[in-house]
Write a protein that holds these residues in place. Structure first.
Motif, PDB file in Angstrom:
ATOM      1  N   LYS A  13       3.310  28.453  10.315  1.00  0.00           N
ATOM      2  CA  LYS A  13       3.783  29.781   9.954  1.00  0.00           C
ATOM      3  C   LYS A  13       2.653  30.547   9.253  1.00  0.00           C
ATOM      4  N   PRO A  14       2.657  31.887   9.398  1.00  0.00           N
ATOM      5  CA  PRO A  14       1.548  32.671   8.821  1.00  0.00           C
ATOM      6  C   PRO A  14       1.355  32.443   7.322  1.00  0.00           C
ATOM      7  N   GLU A  15       2.441  32.162   6.600  1.00  0.00           N
ATOM      8  CA  GLU A  15       2.306  32.020   5.148  1.00  0.00           C
ATOM      9  C   GLU A  15       1.846  30.622   4.722  1.00  0.00           C
ATOM     10  N   ILE A  16       1.701  29.722   5.699  1.00  0.00           N
ATOM     11  CA  ILE A  16       1.273  28.362   5.374  1.00  0.00           C
ATOM     12  C   ILE A  16      -0.241  28.256   5.540  1.00  0.00           C
ATOM     13  N   LEU A  17      -0.894  27.680   4.542  1.00  0.00           N
ATOM     14  CA  LEU A  17      -2.344  27.493   4.590  1.00  0.00           C
ATOM     15  C   LEU A  17      -2.710  26.599   5.771  1.00  0.00           C
ATOM     16  N   ASP A  18      -3.780  26.979   6.482  1.00  0.00           N
ATOM     17  CA  ASP A  18      -4.207  26.219   7.658  1.00  0.00           C
ATOM     18  C   ASP A  18      -5.644  25.732   7.447  1.00  0.00           C
ATOM     19  N   PRO A  19      -5.813  24.576   6.819  1.00  0.00           N
ATOM     20  CA  PRO A  19      -7.167  24.105   6.504  1.00  0.00           C
ATOM     21  C   PRO A  19      -8.014  23.819   7.746  1.00  0.00           C
ATOM     22  N   GLN A  20      -7.382  23.375   8.831  1.00  0.00           N
ATOM     23  CA  GLN A  20      -8.138  23.135  10.067  1.00  0.00           C
ATOM     24  C   GLN A  20      -8.746  24.432  10.585  1.00  0.00           C
ATOM     25  N   GLY A  21      -7.887  25.461  10.653  1.00  0.00           N
ATOM     26  CA  GLY A  21      -8.358  26.755  11.124  1.00  0.00           C
ATOM     27  C   GLY A  21      -9.442  27.319  10.210  1.00  0.00           C
ATOM     28  N   ARG A  26     -15.008  28.898   8.941  1.00  0.00           N
ATOM     29  CA  ARG A  26     -16.188  28.852   8.065  1.00  0.00           C
ATOM     30  C   ARG A  26     -17.404  28.319   8.794  1.00  0.00           C
ATOM     31  N   ALA A  27     -17.173  27.490   9.801  1.00  0.00           N
ATOM     32  CA  ALA A  27     -18.310  26.919  10.526  1.00  0.00           C
ATOM     33  C   ALA A  27     -18.927  27.939  11.486  1.00  0.00           C
ATOM     34  N   LEU A  28     -18.147  28.916  11.916  1.00  0.00           N
ATOM     35  CA  LEU A  28     -18.619  29.823  12.967  1.00  0.00           C
ATOM     36  C   LEU A  28     -19.882  30.608  12.598  1.00  0.00           C
ATOM     37  N   ARG A  30     -22.234  29.928  10.517  1.00  0.00           N
ATOM     38  CA  ARG A  30     -23.356  28.981  10.485  1.00  0.00           C
ATOM     39  C   ARG A  30     -23.866  28.689  11.885  1.00  0.00           C
ATOM     40  N   LEU A  31     -22.965  28.694  12.855  1.00  0.00           N
ATOM     41  CA  LEU A  31     -23.340  28.388  14.228  1.00  0.00           C
ATOM     42  C   LEU A  31     -23.731  29.637  15.019  1.00  0.00           C
ATOM     43  N   GLY A  32     -23.742  30.771  14.331  1.00  0.00           N
ATOM     44  CA  GLY A  32     -24.228  31.975  14.983  1.00  0.00           C
ATOM     45  C   GLY A  32     -23.151  32.841  15.603  1.00  0.00           C
ATOM     46  N   PHE A  33     -21.881  32.569  15.286  1.00  0.00           N
ATOM     47  CA  PHE A  33     -20.800  33.395  15.836  1.00  0.00           C
ATOM     48  C   PHE A  33     -20.212  34.243  14.718  1.00  0.00           C
ATOM     49  N   ALA A  34     -20.460  35.532  14.765  1.00  0.00           N
ATOM     50  CA  ALA A  34     -19.941  36.428  13.744  1.00  0.00           C
ATOM     51  C   ALA A  34     -18.743  37.185  14.304  1.00  0.00           C
ATOM     52  N   GLY A  35     -18.049  37.897  13.440  1.00  0.00           N
ATOM     53  CA  GLY A  35     -17.008  38.809  13.892  1.00  0.00           C
ATOM     54  C   GLY A  35     -15.655  38.180  14.127  1.00  0.00           C
ATOM     55  N   ILE A  36     -15.448  36.953  13.683  1.00  0.00           N
ATOM     56  CA  ILE A  36     -14.134  36.332  13.787  1.00  0.00           C
ATOM     57  C   ILE A  36     -13.504  36.364  12.400  1.00  0.00           C
ATOM     58  N   ALA A  37     -12.443  37.163  12.254  1.00  0.00           N
ATOM     59  CA  ALA A  37     -11.852  37.396  10.946  1.00  0.00           C
ATOM     60  C   ALA A  37     -10.974  36.235  10.505  1.00  0.00           C
ATOM     61  N   ASP A  38     -10.335  35.561  11.443  1.00  0.00           N
ATOM     62  CA  ASP A  38      -9.416  34.486  11.067  1.00  0.00           C
ATOM     63  C   ASP A  38      -9.245  33.532  12.246  1.00  0.00           C
ATOM     64  N   VAL A  39      -9.040  32.278  11.931  1.00  0.00           N
ATOM     65  CA  VAL A  39      -8.761  31.272  12.948  1.00  0.00           C
ATOM     66  C   VAL A  39      -7.543  30.470  12.501  1.00  0.00           C
ATOM     67  N   ARG A  40      -6.586  30.305  13.396  1.00  0.00           N
ATOM     68  CA  ARG A  40      -5.447  29.416  13.134  1.00  0.00           C
ATOM     69  C   ARG A  40      -5.447  28.384  14.252  1.00  0.00           C
ATOM     70  N   GLN A  41      -5.232  27.130  13.873  1.00  0.00           N
ATOM     71  CA  GLN A  41      -5.205  26.079  14.884  1.00  0.00           C
ATOM     72  C   GLN A  41      -3.802  25.500  14.983  1.00  0.00           C
ATOM     73  N   GLY A  42      -3.334  25.350  16.195  1.00  0.00           N
ATOM     74  CA  GLY A  42      -2.012  24.776  16.409  1.00  0.00           C
ATOM     75  C   GLY A  42      -2.011  23.830  17.578  1.00  0.00           C
ATOM     76  N   LYS A  43      -0.807  23.488  18.023  1.00  0.00           N
ATOM     77  CA  LYS A  43      -0.657  22.522  19.095  1.00  0.00           C
ATOM     78  C   LYS A  43      -0.048  23.178  20.321  1.00  0.00           C
ATOM     79  N   ARG A  44      -0.429  22.668  21.467  1.00  0.00           N
ATOM     80  CA  ARG A  44       0.102  23.169  22.725  1.00  0.00           C
ATOM     81  C   ARG A  44       0.637  21.964  23.492  1.00  0.00           C
ATOM     82  N   PHE A  45       1.903  22.019  23.861  1.00  0.00           N
ATOM     83  CA  PHE A  45       2.513  20.959  24.663  1.00  0.00           C
ATOM     84  C   PHE A  45       2.786  21.504  26.057  1.00  0.00           C
ATOM     85  N   GLU A  46       2.302  20.805  27.080  1.00  0.00           N
ATOM     86  CA  GLU A  46       2.608  21.176  28.457  1.00  0.00           C
ATOM     87  C   GLU A  46       3.611  20.167  28.994  1.00  0.00           C
TER      88      GLU A  46
END
Lengths: 91, 91
Positions: A13-21, A26-28, A30-46
């Motif tokens: 949920k948006p109000e839950i802290l997402d340490p993975q994301g 934060r790594a982006l 350093r790796l040369g990718f700018a302009g990403i304001a936020d990352v959230r990571q979740g799961k996808r089930f097919e």
């Protein structure tokens, strides 16, 4: 036999802290990718569903996602029918 | 400032064994959910992108997914623009 792919996306949920994301975000720079304001990571089930994906089947998958795939205290989920391959003529 | 959400879905390649998905699939009948032939579990990254999502930005995100978010030896990924909210009048 018709086989359909149903996708269940489970995200914190948006109000839950997402340490993975946050770690990804934060790594982006350093790796040369700018302009990403936020990352959230979740799961996808097919899910490959046997038989027709009608309202009853979707209701069952919804229940499955709610009780089993997602922890609805901290996670939201969405159910999407992605593709329906029918062996024969059907909608 | 325009903010767009770009989704990167990362799934194991079809030929790679997916023990997480298998565990889910095997648990389903025990829990009363029949008719699911296969389950694959992957990752979903939601990126909030600052600025316009043009071809250059998408190329950058594609490179990011390829080098950082997915392990392309064993995983496939897809990049999708999910929504573009523009503060002002635009497409």
């Amino acid at each position: 036999m018709p086989v359909a792919r149903v996708v269940v996306d489970v995200m914190l949920k948006p109000e839950i802290l997402d340490p993975q994301g946050q770690a990804v975000q934060r790594a982006l720079p350093r790796l040369g990718f700018a302009g990403i304001a936020d990352v959230r990571q979740g799961k996808r089930f097919e899910l490959e569903v046997e038989g027709p994906v009608d309202d009853a089947a979707l209701a069952r998958i919804h229940e499955m996602a709610e009780t089993f795939l997602a922890n609805t205290v901290i996670e939201d989920f969405t159910v999407k029918v992605e593709s329906t391959e029918t062996a024969g003529a059907s909608s």
